[in-house]
Enzyme design. Sequence first.
Site, PDB file in Angstrom:
ATOM      1  N   ARG A 214       0.840  -1.202   0.000  1.00  0.00           N
ATOM      2  CA  ARG A 214       0.000   0.000   0.000  1.00  0.00           C
ATOM      3  C   ARG A 214       0.876   1.254   0.000  1.00  0.00           C
ATOM      4  NH1 ARG A 214      -3.912  -3.434   3.106  1.00  0.00           N
ATOM      5  NH2 ARG A 214      -2.799  -3.231   5.073  1.00  0.00           N
ATOM      6  N   PHE A 230     -11.766  -4.279  -5.788  1.00  0.00           N
ATOM      7  CA  PHE A 230     -11.787  -5.181  -4.631  1.00  0.00           C
ATOM      8  C   PHE A 230     -11.203  -4.440  -3.427  1.00  0.00           C
ATOM      9  CE2 PHE A 230     -10.857  -7.613  -8.529  1.00  0.00           C
ATOM     10  CZ  PHE A 230     -11.963  -8.436  -8.618  1.00  0.00           C
ATOM     11  N   ASP A 252     -16.169  -2.480  -4.360  1.00  0.00           N
ATOM     12  CA  ASP A 252     -16.234  -3.774  -3.697  1.00  0.00           C
ATOM     13  C   ASP A 252     -17.658  -4.309  -3.790  1.00  0.00           C
ATOM     14  OD1 ASP A 252     -14.153  -5.319  -1.714  1.00  0.00           O
ATOM     15  OD2 ASP A 252     -16.242  -5.795  -1.217  1.00  0.00           O
ATOM     16  N   ASP A 301      -6.746  -5.882  -6.206  1.00  0.00           N
ATOM     17  CA  ASP A 301      -6.411  -6.649  -4.995  1.00  0.00           C
ATOM     18  C   ASP A 301      -7.544  -7.635  -4.714  1.00  0.00           C
ATOM     19  OD1 ASP A 301      -5.386  -7.561  -2.598  1.00  0.00           O
ATOM     20  OD2 ASP A 301      -6.057  -5.816  -1.442  1.00  0.00           O
ATOM     21  N   CYS A 341      -3.401 -13.445  -3.915  1.00  0.00           N
ATOM     22  CA  CYS A 341      -3.120 -13.878  -2.536  1.00  0.00           C
ATOM     23  C   CYS A 341      -3.355 -15.378  -2.356  1.00  0.00           C
ATOM     24  CB  CYS A 341      -3.950 -13.083  -1.540  1.00  0.00           C
ATOM     25  SG  CYS A 341      -5.732 -13.290  -1.757  1.00  0.00           S
TER      26      CYS A 341
END
Length: 400
Positions: A214, A230, A252, A301, A341
């Site tokens: 970030r 996201f 989101d 993300d 991730c």
Amino acid sequence: MSLAVVTLKKGEGRILKSGGMWIFDNEIDSIMGSFVNGDIVLIHDFDGYPLGKGFINTNSRISVRLLTRDERKEIDEVFFEQRIRDAWEYRKKVVDTGSCRIIFAEADFMPGLIVDKFSDVLVVQSLALGIDRFKTMIVDIIKKVLAQDGIIIRGVYERSDVKVRSQEGMDLVKGFIGPEFPTLVNIEENGVRYQVDVKDGQKTGFFLDQKYNRLAIQKLCKGARVLDCFTHTGSFALNAGIAGASEVTGVDASQLAVDQAKENARLNGLSDRVRFICRDVFELLPELEEKGEKYDVVILDPPAFTKSRSSVKNAVKGYREINLRAMKLVKDGGFLATCSCSHFMDYELFTKTIGQAARNVHKRLRQVEYRTQAPDHPVLWSADESYYLKFYIFQVCSER
């Protein structure tokens, strides 16, 4: 009391012997002696050579999780205090400890246990039966170790409400460990303030692993028009806003996350420049493209599109699609920050997928940097599951 002995088949235990922490059910030749699941056992190679101690659970495909390679070590309070002190001393050297992950399971040689610190609150996630037995003791030790550095923990919340526990034959558990306390916790990271919902937020309430990623996007965002996909509770969007972006849109699919993100924008005095919308990213990106929208910076993300090897193919399609769409929305010479991730989407596959997306839309990528998770989520070599976050920043150029 003598411990049961788990003996491996000849030629098995490759992960364990190369530095990993797991023994799978199909690697075991025999178990001698009495035990109940969750007990500490001795681990021997096929020829009787001692390989260490771990805890057993025959309900799980991961039948034994290693605790120590020294079978003479007692697994007691002294053992866990040393592990915790080592983990905390490491964090003090490598990361801002205001909010950080204190224990990262196998990577801290404490398999199945995650402990996050949000300011003066701990959030505990116990994923394995053996470590679950020591949970209360471990929490007390962590509080003692932190208190010696002047950090007084005011509350502990358990978020062991994840499906993986059912694979261990365990119930899903969520609630206070010790006295109740307000579960909205204020933290600060990279100069950005957040309200973390440790009770109802995703995972343990906040994704600490992206802390320095970030921060890395801040330098790209001054005066920029930014799209953060996201966004969850707005962390990348808010870093862009704090860095001086002219306009930020965070997206989101969860209304709860968007409401929290809006509150976080208000906390930082950014509501005029950082806005959030509740939409499905896969539906929104083609619409933005159709309208001819362009951004200086696009951030992707997403949640893990795959949590097993069997669904990797579909995950590749998802990653390719969103990266392809995002590249079309980046101005010529603008920037794309993109990540995965899921540890099943390994570095090579993720890199190849982004390359395919770029070729499909005739874009050239200039790599600014490649990053992984923050160092409070250390990558333990030979424990592949500990290396899960892949994060790229690219400059996106039209073909010249």
